[in-house]
Design a protein around this motif. Sequence first.
Motif, short mmCIF file in Angstrom:
data_model
loop_
_atom_site.label_atom_id
_atom_site.label_comp_id
_atom_site.label_asym_id
_atom_site.label_seq_id
_atom_site.Cartn_x
_atom_site.Cartn_y
_atom_site.Cartn_z
N VAL A 18 1.03 -0.97 0.00
CA VAL A 18 -0.19 -0.01 -0.08
C VAL A 18 0.77 0.91 0.01
O VAL A 18 0.46 1.81 -0.37
CB VAL A 18 -0.81 0.22 1.46
CG1 VAL A 18 -2.21 0.83 1.74
CG2 VAL A 18 -1.85 -1.22 0.97
N ARG A 19 1.88 1.34 0.96
CA ARG A 19 2.80 2.31 1.15
C ARG A 19 3.63 3.02 -0.37
O ARG A 19 4.55 3.73 -0.59
CB ARG A 19 3.54 2.43 1.79
CG ARG A 19 2.98 2.02 3.26
CD ARG A 19 4.05 2.50 4.48
NE ARG A 19 3.22 1.69 5.97
CZ ARG A 19 2.63 1.22 6.26
NH1 ARG A 19 3.69 0.30 6.49
NH2 ARG A 19 2.16 1.51 7.97
N ASP A 20 3.82 1.88 -1.10
CA ASP A 20 4.45 2.21 -2.90
C ASP A 20 3.72 2.92 -3.41
O ASP A 20 4.13 3.65 -4.37
CB ASP A 20 4.39 0.45 -3.63
CG ASP A 20 5.13 -0.34 -3.18
OD1 ASP A 20 5.86 0.00 -2.17
OD2 ASP A 20 4.80 -1.95 -3.48
N ASP A 21 1.79 3.64 -3.06
CA ASP A 21 1.76 4.56 -3.40
C ASP A 21 2.21 5.57 -3.14
O ASP A 21 2.31 5.79 -2.01
CB ASP A 21 0.12 4.61 -3.28
CG ASP A 21 -0.99 5.21 -3.85
OD1 ASP A 21 -0.05 6.54 -4.06
OD2 ASP A 21 -2.54 5.35 -3.90
N PRO A 22 2.22 6.34 -3.93
CA PRO A 22 3.17 7.52 -3.56
C PRO A 22 2.48 8.79 -2.83
O PRO A 22 2.59 9.38 -1.89
CB PRO A 22 3.45 8.10 -4.84
CG PRO A 22 3.54 7.51 -6.16
CD PRO A 22 2.51 6.68 -5.80
N LEU A 24 0.24 7.39 -0.43
CA LEU A 24 0.12 6.50 0.96
C LEU A 24 1.83 6.82 1.44
O LEU A 24 1.81 5.50 3.11
CB LEU A 24 -0.65 5.71 0.70
CG LEU A 24 -1.86 5.54 -0.21
CD1 LEU A 24 -2.42 4.33 0.30
CD2 LEU A 24 -2.77 6.69 0.65
N ARG A 113 -8.54 6.61 -0.53
CA ARG A 113 -9.09 5.54 -2.71
C ARG A 113 -10.05 5.01 -2.72
O ARG A 113 -10.38 4.67 -2.42
CB ARG A 113 -6.72 4.85 -1.71
CG ARG A 113 -5.87 5.22 -2.24
CD ARG A 113 -6.08 5.93 -3.48
NE ARG A 113 -4.18 6.68 -3.12
CZ ARG A 113 -4.31 7.79 -2.99
NH1 ARG A 113 -5.22 8.16 -2.32
NH2 ARG A 113 -3.02 8.50 -3.08
N ARG A 115 -11.52 1.73 -4.81
CA ARG A 115 -11.74 0.84 -5.12
C ARG A 115 -13.06 1.11 -6.45
O ARG A 115 -13.92 0.43 -6.04
CB ARG A 115 -11.36 -0.29 -4.88
CG ARG A 115 -10.56 -0.53 -3.88
CD ARG A 115 -9.63 -1.57 -3.09
NE ARG A 115 -9.91 -1.40 -1.78
CZ ARG A 115 -10.16 -2.44 -0.69
NH1 ARG A 115 -9.16 -3.80 -1.73
NH2 ARG A 115 -9.99 -2.90 0.22
#
Length: 133
Positions: A18-22, A24, A113, A115
């Motif tokens: 999830v933290r790969d989303d800039p 987040l 976010r 979905r």
Amino acid sequence: MRILLLIDGASESVSDAVRDDPGLVDAVGVVRTQVRLQKLDFWLRNPDYLADELLTEYEQSGEGALLSLAATILDSRSPKCGATRCCVTTSGAYEPLDNALAVLRSAGLVARRRRGTVSRVRQHDYFPSGSRP
């Protein structure tokens, strides 16, 4: 402020994926689904309904802590739902969260976010930020 406290207190941990989303990177948790957030907000604003839900759960599980918690809520000096009418609409007794969330999002305290597909959002997730502006 109420919504921020709910999101922060009710959030579950997030994965590294999830933290790969800039947007987040600073996320410290997640509250999954707008319906859950709406229910928590409703119960916070109307503790009699929360006590009723705890009593229902107690009847099914027999867990004494639920009965004790419901008694504490009912014995508290908080306003009773009967004293202030609950706003019930065709979608339930929920209050729109858009304005409160807009303030929190603009301050960088919460990220949202969606979905689903372009034509249909299935779920909203809310992520409290660990870094405060």
